[in-house]
Design a protein around this motif. Structure first.
Motif, PDB file in Angstrom:
ATOM      1  N   PHE A 115       0.833  -1.209   0.000  1.00 43.77           N
ATOM      2  CA  PHE A 115       0.000   0.000   0.000  1.00 43.77           C
ATOM      3  C   PHE A 115       0.867   1.258   0.000  1.00 43.77           C
ATOM      4  O   PHE A 115       0.622   2.191  -0.774  1.00 43.77           O
ATOM      5  CB  PHE A 115      -0.934   0.006   1.215  1.00 43.77           C
ATOM      6  CG  PHE A 115      -1.695   1.285   1.376  1.00 43.77           C
ATOM      7  CD1 PHE A 115      -2.839   1.529   0.633  1.00 43.77           C
ATOM      8  CD2 PHE A 115      -1.246   2.272   2.257  1.00 43.77           C
ATOM      9  CE1 PHE A 115      -3.535   2.728   0.758  1.00 43.77           C
ATOM     10  CE2 PHE A 115      -1.933   3.467   2.392  1.00 43.77           C
ATOM     11  CZ  PHE A 115      -3.087   3.700   1.641  1.00 43.77           C
ATOM     12  N   GLU A 116       1.880   1.292   0.848  1.00 46.56           N
ATOM     13  CA  GLU A 116       2.744   2.470   0.918  1.00 46.56           C
ATOM     14  C   GLU A 116       3.507   2.675  -0.387  1.00 46.56           C
ATOM     15  O   GLU A 116       3.679   3.814  -0.847  1.00 46.56           O
ATOM     16  CB  GLU A 116       3.711   2.335   2.100  1.00 46.56           C
ATOM     17  CG  GLU A 116       3.039   2.347   3.463  1.00 46.56           C
ATOM     18  CD  GLU A 116       2.277   3.637   3.738  1.00 46.56           C
ATOM     19  OE1 GLU A 116       2.633   4.696   3.151  1.00 46.56           O
ATOM     20  OE2 GLU A 116       1.320   3.592   4.538  1.00 46.56           O
ATOM     21  N   ARG A 117       3.954   1.581  -1.011  1.00 50.28           N
ATOM     22  CA  ARG A 117       4.641   1.699  -2.306  1.00 50.28           C
ATOM     23  C   ARG A 117       3.682   2.242  -3.361  1.00 50.28           C
ATOM     24  O   ARG A 117       4.067   3.064  -4.199  1.00 50.28           O
ATOM     25  CB  ARG A 117       5.207   0.341  -2.748  1.00 50.28           C
ATOM     26  CG  ARG A 117       6.407  -0.123  -1.940  1.00 50.28           C
ATOM     27  CD  ARG A 117       7.199  -1.172  -2.690  1.00 50.28           C
ATOM     28  NE  ARG A 117       6.422  -2.370  -2.996  1.00 50.28           N
ATOM     29  CZ  ARG A 117       6.307  -3.413  -2.177  1.00 50.28           C
ATOM     30  NH1 ARG A 117       6.925  -3.409  -0.995  1.00 50.28           N
ATOM     31  NH2 ARG A 117       5.599  -4.464  -2.522  1.00 50.28           N
ATOM     32  N   PHE A 118       2.458   1.769  -3.314  1.00 46.62           N
ATOM     33  CA  PHE A 118       1.451   2.236  -4.269  1.00 46.62           C
ATOM     34  C   PHE A 118       1.203   3.729  -4.106  1.00 46.62           C
ATOM     35  O   PHE A 118       1.203   4.478  -5.100  1.00 46.62           O
ATOM     36  CB  PHE A 118       0.148   1.454  -4.068  1.00 46.62           C
ATOM     37  CG  PHE A 118      -1.023   2.032  -4.802  1.00 46.62           C
ATOM     38  CD1 PHE A 118      -1.191   1.776  -6.152  1.00 46.62           C
ATOM     39  CD2 PHE A 118      -1.948   2.838  -4.148  1.00 46.62           C
ATOM     40  CE1 PHE A 118      -2.270   2.327  -6.846  1.00 46.62           C
ATOM     41  CE2 PHE A 118      -3.020   3.387  -4.833  1.00 46.62           C
ATOM     42  CZ  PHE A 118      -3.179   3.136  -6.175  1.00 46.62           C
ATOM     43  N   ILE A 119       0.980   4.188  -2.894  1.00 37.91           N
ATOM     44  CA  ILE A 119       0.715   5.601  -2.652  1.00 37.91           C
ATOM     45  C   ILE A 119       1.889   6.456  -3.113  1.00 37.91           C
ATOM     46  O   ILE A 119       1.716   7.506  -3.756  1.00 37.91           O
ATOM     47  CB  ILE A 119       0.411   5.855  -1.158  1.00 37.91           C
ATOM     48  CG1 ILE A 119      -0.921   5.214  -0.758  1.00 37.91           C
ATOM     49  CG2 ILE A 119       0.402   7.347  -0.853  1.00 37.91           C
ATOM     50  CD1 ILE A 119      -2.126   5.794  -1.455  1.00 37.91           C
ATOM     51  N   SER A 120       3.103   6.001  -2.819  1.00 38.09           N
ATOM     52  CA  SER A 120       4.289   6.748  -3.225  1.00 38.09           C
ATOM     53  C   SER A 120       4.410   6.811  -4.745  1.00 38.09           C
ATOM     54  O   SER A 120       4.701   7.870  -5.322  1.00 38.09           O
ATOM     55  CB  SER A 120       5.539   6.092  -2.628  1.00 38.09           C
ATOM     56  OG  SER A 120       6.707   6.754  -3.053  1.00 38.09           O
ATOM     57  N   ALA A 121       4.165   5.681  -5.419  1.00 38.43           N
ATOM     58  CA  ALA A 121       4.307   5.623  -6.870  1.00 38.43           C
ATOM     59  C   ALA A 121       3.231   6.411  -7.591  1.00 38.43           C
ATOM     60  O   ALA A 121       3.465   6.947  -8.688  1.00 38.43           O
ATOM     61  CB  ALA A 121       4.273   4.164  -7.328  1.00 38.43           C
ATOM     62  N   MET A 122       2.047   6.508  -6.991  1.00 35.98           N
ATOM     63  CA  MET A 122       0.910   7.115  -7.670  1.00 35.98           C
ATOM     64  C   MET A 122       0.666   8.565  -7.283  1.00 35.98           C
ATOM     65  O   MET A 122      -0.188   9.225  -7.864  1.00 35.98           O
ATOM     66  CB  MET A 122      -0.348   6.293  -7.369  1.00 35.98           C
ATOM     67  CG  MET A 122      -0.281   4.855  -7.843  1.00 35.98           C
ATOM     68  SD  MET A 122      -0.236   4.708  -9.640  1.00 35.98           S
ATOM     69  CE  MET A 122      -1.921   5.129 -10.025  1.00 35.98           C
ATOM     70  N   GLU A 123       1.395   9.069  -6.317  1.00 32.55           N
ATOM     71  CA  GLU A 123       1.157  10.436  -5.832  1.00 32.55           C
ATOM     72  C   GLU A 123       1.211  11.458  -6.967  1.00 32.55           C
ATOM     73  O   GLU A 123       0.398  12.387  -7.027  1.00 32.55           O
ATOM     74  CB  GLU A 123       2.176  10.783  -4.750  1.00 32.55           C
ATOM     75  CG  GLU A 123       1.997  12.170  -4.157  1.00 32.55           C
ATOM     76  CD  GLU A 123       0.712  12.317  -3.367  1.00 32.55           C
ATOM     77  OE1 GLU A 123       0.218  13.461  -3.277  1.00 32.55           O
ATOM     78  OE2 GLU A 123       0.205  11.307  -2.841  1.00 32.55           O
ATOM     79  N   SER A 124       2.137  11.291  -7.871  1.00 31.34           N
ATOM     80  CA  SER A 124       2.304  12.260  -8.957  1.00 31.34           C
ATOM     81  C   SER A 124       1.203  12.155 -10.004  1.00 31.34           C
ATOM     82  O   SER A 124       1.092  13.022 -10.883  1.00 31.34           O
ATOM     83  CB  SER A 124       3.659  12.060  -9.642  1.00 31.34           C
ATOM     84  OG  SER A 124       3.737  10.771 -10.232  1.00 31.34           O
ATOM     85  N   LYS A 125       0.362  11.109  -9.924  1.00 30.37           N
ATOM     86  CA  LYS A 125      -0.685  10.899 -10.921  1.00 30.37           C
ATOM     87  C   LYS A 125      -2.076  11.247 -10.400  1.00 30.37           C
ATOM     88  O   LYS A 125      -3.075  11.027 -11.102  1.00 30.37           O
ATOM     89  CB  LYS A 125      -0.663   9.441 -11.393  1.00 30.37           C
ATOM     90  CG  LYS A 125       0.662   9.030 -12.015  1.00 30.37           C
ATOM     91  CD  LYS A 125       0.660   7.583 -12.470  1.00 30.37           C
ATOM     92  CE  LYS A 125       2.004   7.192 -13.065  1.00 30.37           C
ATOM     93  NZ  LYS A 125       2.032   5.799 -13.556  1.00 30.37           N
ATOM     94  N   ARG A 126      -2.162  11.807  -9.202  1.00 30.85           N
ATOM     95  CA  ARG A 126      -3.455  12.083  -8.590  1.00 30.85           C
ATOM     96  C   ARG A 126      -4.316  13.033  -9.419  1.00 30.85           C
ATOM     97  O   ARG A 126      -5.546  12.992  -9.337  1.00 30.85           O
ATOM     98  CB  ARG A 126      -3.273  12.682  -7.189  1.00 30.85           C
ATOM     99  CG  ARG A 126      -2.803  11.705  -6.140  1.00 30.85           C
ATOM    100  CD  ARG A 126      -2.823  12.354  -4.770  1.00 30.85           C
ATOM    101  NE  ARG A 126      -4.179  12.698  -4.381  1.00 30.85           N
ATOM    102  CZ  ARG A 126      -4.549  13.895  -3.920  1.00 30.85           C
ATOM    103  NH1 ARG A 126      -3.666  14.877  -3.817  1.00 30.85           N
ATOM    104  NH2 ARG A 126      -5.808  14.118  -3.572  1.00 30.85           N
TER     105      ARG A 126
END
Length: 241
Positions: A38-49
């Motif tokens: 979950f934390e990896r996902f949030i970090s990877a996707m933050e720039s795509k919000r």
């Protein structure tokens, strides 16, 4: 329901990003690895919000492209919210993709917020009491989550035809479900739910019309494949894109 027949029909609905803030205490089955993913996902996707919801659903689905298939991951006792980002079946994949997308689009991008979104999607009224509170039938999942304002069934709107639904697979095969086998009160409740589902209107798109009506589909829509198994309806789900 398992994919056990040739798939010839489908319908779809689109994802809506309306939030529901209801909270409830419940048992959560989760591992340290799930939280790390979950934390990896949030970090990877933050720039795509800032992407549209439709495109963000696709990006979320692609994040899990190499995740293995595994069925039966929700069958825990006592009934509780199962978080498993390590392996999916078709239903848990859609649950998680939509719950994670809602988390990204929301103000709180925490693990707790994700669990709340997942519970809202997976359980009737978003509340976990026992096995019968889970939305086992995808047709029921669609109806209940549309009623909550979380999704919208667009099958009829793009040209789908009425489908005469007659669900009874779970209540007539309780031996296939450990949480039903030997629990007559749960079987009776499932029968009530099946009657409620069968009283509603549903639509589908015949195979011959798929290409003609596909213009009504959008990235991020959930496509559901109809089975010919007696007493069942949907045997597989996919994210369109």
């Amino acid at each position: 329901m398992k994919k056990t027949a040739v798939l010839s029909l489908f319908f779809l609905f689109c994802f809506s990003c309306t939030l529901n803030s209801q909270q409830q205490e419940a048992t959560v089955y989760v591992t340290a690895e799930d939280k790390a993913i979950f934390e990896r996902f949030i970090s990877a996707m933050e720039s795509k919000r800032a992407l549209s919801t439709e495109d963000l659903i696709l990006e979320t689905a692609r994040f899990f492209l190499d995740t293995p298939y595994l069925g039966g991951t929700l069958e825990q006792e006592p009934e509780g919210l199962v978080v498993n980002l390590r392996a999916f079946d078709c239903s848990t994949f859609v649950d998680n993709v939509y719950a994670l997308t809602r988390t990204l689009k929301g103000d709180a991008r925490s693990f707790e917020a994700y669990c709340n979104h997942l519970r809202q999607l997976r359980y009737r009224e978003g509340q976990i009491g026992d096995y019968t509170d889970r939305l086992h039938y995808t047709s029921d999942w669609i109806y209940e989550n549309q009623r909550k304002g979380l999704v919208k069934d667009v099958t009829a709107a793009i040209g789908g035809e009425p489908y005469p639904l007659r669900l009874d697979f779970m209540s007539t095969h309780p031996e296939s479900y450990k949480q039903l086998n030997g629990f007559p009160e749960r079987i009776a409740r499932i029968q009530e739910i099946e009657k409620e589902i069968n009283a509603r209107s549903y639509y589908y798109i015949p195979e011959a019309d798929i290409n003609r009506l596909s213009a009504g589909m959008r990235n991020g829509d959930m496509v559901c494949f109809v089975t010919t198994i007696n007493g069942s309806f949907i045997s597989d789900t996919q994210v369109y894109g």
